[in-house]
Structure formats: structure tokens, C-alpha cells
Design an enzyme around this catalytic site. Structure first.
Site, PDB file in Angstrom:
ATOM      1  N   ASN A 199       0.810  -1.231   0.000  1.00  0.00           N
ATOM      2  CA  ASN A 199       0.000   0.000   0.000  1.00  0.00           C
ATOM      3  C   ASN A 199       0.837   1.272   0.000  1.00  0.00           C
ATOM      4  O   ASN A 199       0.411   2.302   0.524  1.00  0.00           O
ATOM      5  CB  ASN A 199      -0.967   0.021   1.205  1.00  0.00           C
ATOM      6  N   ARG A 200       2.034   1.188  -0.552  1.00  0.00           N
ATOM      7  CA  ARG A 200       2.929   2.349  -0.671  1.00  0.00           C
ATOM      8  C   ARG A 200       3.366   2.920   0.684  1.00  0.00           C
ATOM      9  O   ARG A 200       3.822   4.057   0.763  1.00  0.00           O
ATOM     10  CB  ARG A 200       2.268   3.471  -1.493  1.00  0.00           C
TER      11      ARG A 200
END
Ligand SMILES: Cc1cc2nc3c(=O)[nH]c(=O)nc-3n(C[C@H](O)[C@H](O)[C@H](O)COP(=O)(O)O)c2cc1C
Length: 240
Positions: A199-200
Site C-alpha cells: 500500500n505504498r
């Protein structure tokens, strides 16, 4: 190419926690380079694990970047060989401050350096030169790196001329080291270890040389500490 044509990957790496971070930038660097070397042997998704991008700036402060290969690696920092007559060589001699990055996308890892170049000692450069294949040593003579090339045919003719001048007898001293062929070492004052996460929400742990403050590249190279001196570095986490 439309943006939607680019595949989005979720970075499922393990990241890097403060608990797992080695006590010095050298030990962490050594660990990740060893992991990348091993990955290149065991998988086909890391082809050139020691490829490192090196950025310089020109006389107008405009950045320039290219990839080279890591040829020297010890507690003083990562090093590479190149021609002092090349664009990078001339930019470094006018302004030795550089940035560099080792990037292993398949491993969700990168290491970034900011620092100052020092020349690698001639005996170290000669020892490495002697280990290069004969044909690579001939190419170094034939190429005036970064200068305009008249044609491919001219390059090949120059190669043949030097091949005739320095024939291959299978000895390390068959070909002398060109005067302009130099070793460059990045004496870093900032080393960032980047670990890609889901999710970065990536991990970024940064070693900064004590005294370097925010001016990562502003230090005199003679005062840059060893990457393995735990007392000389502080660590902080950056937002992804
Ligand atoms: C994987 C890879 C490895 C390279 N290794 C080197 C190297 O070790 N030394 C070098 O001078 N150029 C190397 N090059 C070529 C450089 O990227 C660049 O074209 C060249 O050094 C000239 O750069 P300059 O004109 O900015 O000086 C390599 C290129 C690639 C893609």
C-alpha cells in the site's frame, strides 16, 4: 504510452525496521548487496545487482545521471571506474558532490547515497584493471568516452588499432592503464535504505554523518567518516 498501460505492483517486501537495521551503514549496505548478489544467482529478476546510478551536476547546476558498475566496495564507500575525460569525469572534477542509487525493484529495495567523490588510489585501480578481460581493456583505449563519435565503423577501427598495438598474451599487463582511466569513490554523508511495503507505506531509514546536518554533500571529503564507525552516524526514519 497511456498511464493505464503501466502495471501497478503492490510492493510486498519485508521493508526494514529499526530493530533489523544494522548498527552501521556499512553493515547494512554489505548485507543488502550480498542479498542482491545471491538473488542474481538464484533468480532471473536481478540481472546486474551491482549497477549503480550516479548523478552529478554540470557547471550550471543542471543534474546528469548515468549507470555504472560498482567495482570497489568497502567501509569508505561504493566506487566505480570511468574516464576522467568523460562528461561525468569532467563534472566531478569541477564539482565533486554526487548522489548515487543502487536499486533492486524485484527485491523492493534501494539504497541512496549523497556525498563527495574521492579518487581511488592508483594501486587499487591498477589491481582492478588487471582483472578485466583483455577486450574490455582494449575498449577503454579505443573509446574517448562522451566525445562525439563519427561512426560505429570508426569506433571499431580504433578498437582494432589498439588490439594490434597491445596484443592479447593472456597476461594482466598486456594493456597499460590509460592515463584517463580512474576510480571514483563516493564518500557518503547520507545513506538511505528504502524498503518497499504494501500500500505504498514504505520504510525509509536514513543514516546521516554526525556534523553533516542537512547539507549532506557540503562536507570536505577528508572529514567524511567511515561507513562502519557507529559513533559517526545517526539514524532517523523518513515518511515514504
Ligand atoms: C549496466 C550499465 C553499466 C555501466 N557501467 C559503466 C561503468 O562501470 N563505467 C562507465 O564509465 N560507464 C558505464 N556504463 C555507461 C554509462 O552509463 C555512460 O553511458 C557512460 O559512462 C558515459 O556517461 P557520461 O557521458 O555521463 O560520462 C554502464 C551502463 C550501463 C547501462
Amino acid at each position: 504510452m497511456p498511464a493505464e498501460a503501466v502495471t501497478r505492483h503492490d510492493y510486498t517486501g519485508d521493508g526494514l525496521s529499526e530493530e533489523d537495521l544494522a548498527p552501521t551503514p556499512w553493515l547494512q549496505l554489505e548485507r543488502w548487496v550480498a542479498d542482491a548478489d545471491a538473488r542474481a544467482v538464484d533468480h532471473d529478476d536481478v540481472y546486474e545487482p551491482r549497477a549503480i546510478s550516479v548523478a552529478t551536476v554540470d557547471a550550471h547546476g543542471v543534474p546528469n545521471v548515468r549507470t555504472v558498475l560498482l567495482r570497489f566496495l568497502d567501509e569508505r564507500g561504493p566506487g566505480f571506474v570511468s574516464s576522467s575525460d568523460s562528461t561525468k569525469g569532467m563534472e566531478i572534477s569541477a564539482n565533486p558532490h554526487v548522489a548515487a542509487a543502487l536499486t533492486w525493484p524485484a527485491m523492493f529495495r534501494a539504497i541512496r547515497f549523497r556525498g563527495t567523490i574521492e579518487l581511488v588510489a592508483a594501486d587499487e585501480v591498477e589491481a582492478y584493471w588487471a582483472s578485466r578481460p583483455w577486450a574490455s581493456r582494449i575498449s577503454a583505449w579505443a573509446s574517448h568516452q562522451s566525445a562525439p563519435a563519427n561512426s560505429r565503423a570508426q569506433l571499431e577501427a580504433d578498437y582494432d588499432r589498439y588490439a594490434a598495438q597491445f596484443p592479447d598474451h593472456g597476461r594482466p599487463d598486456d594493456v597499460p592503464v590509460p592515463e584517463t582511466w580512474k576510480g571514483y569513490r563516493v564518500r557518503a554523508t547520507e545513506v538511505e535504505f528504502w524498503g518497499g511495503r504494501s500500500n505504498r507505506l514504505h520504510d525509509r531509514l536514513v543514516f546521516t554523518a554526525v556534523g553533516a546536518g542537512g547539507g549532506a554533500a557540503a562536507q570536505d571529503v577528508a572529514t567524511v567518516p567511515s561507513l562502519d564507525d557507529a559513533a559517526a552516524w545517526t539514524v532517523h526514519r523518513r515518511q515514504p
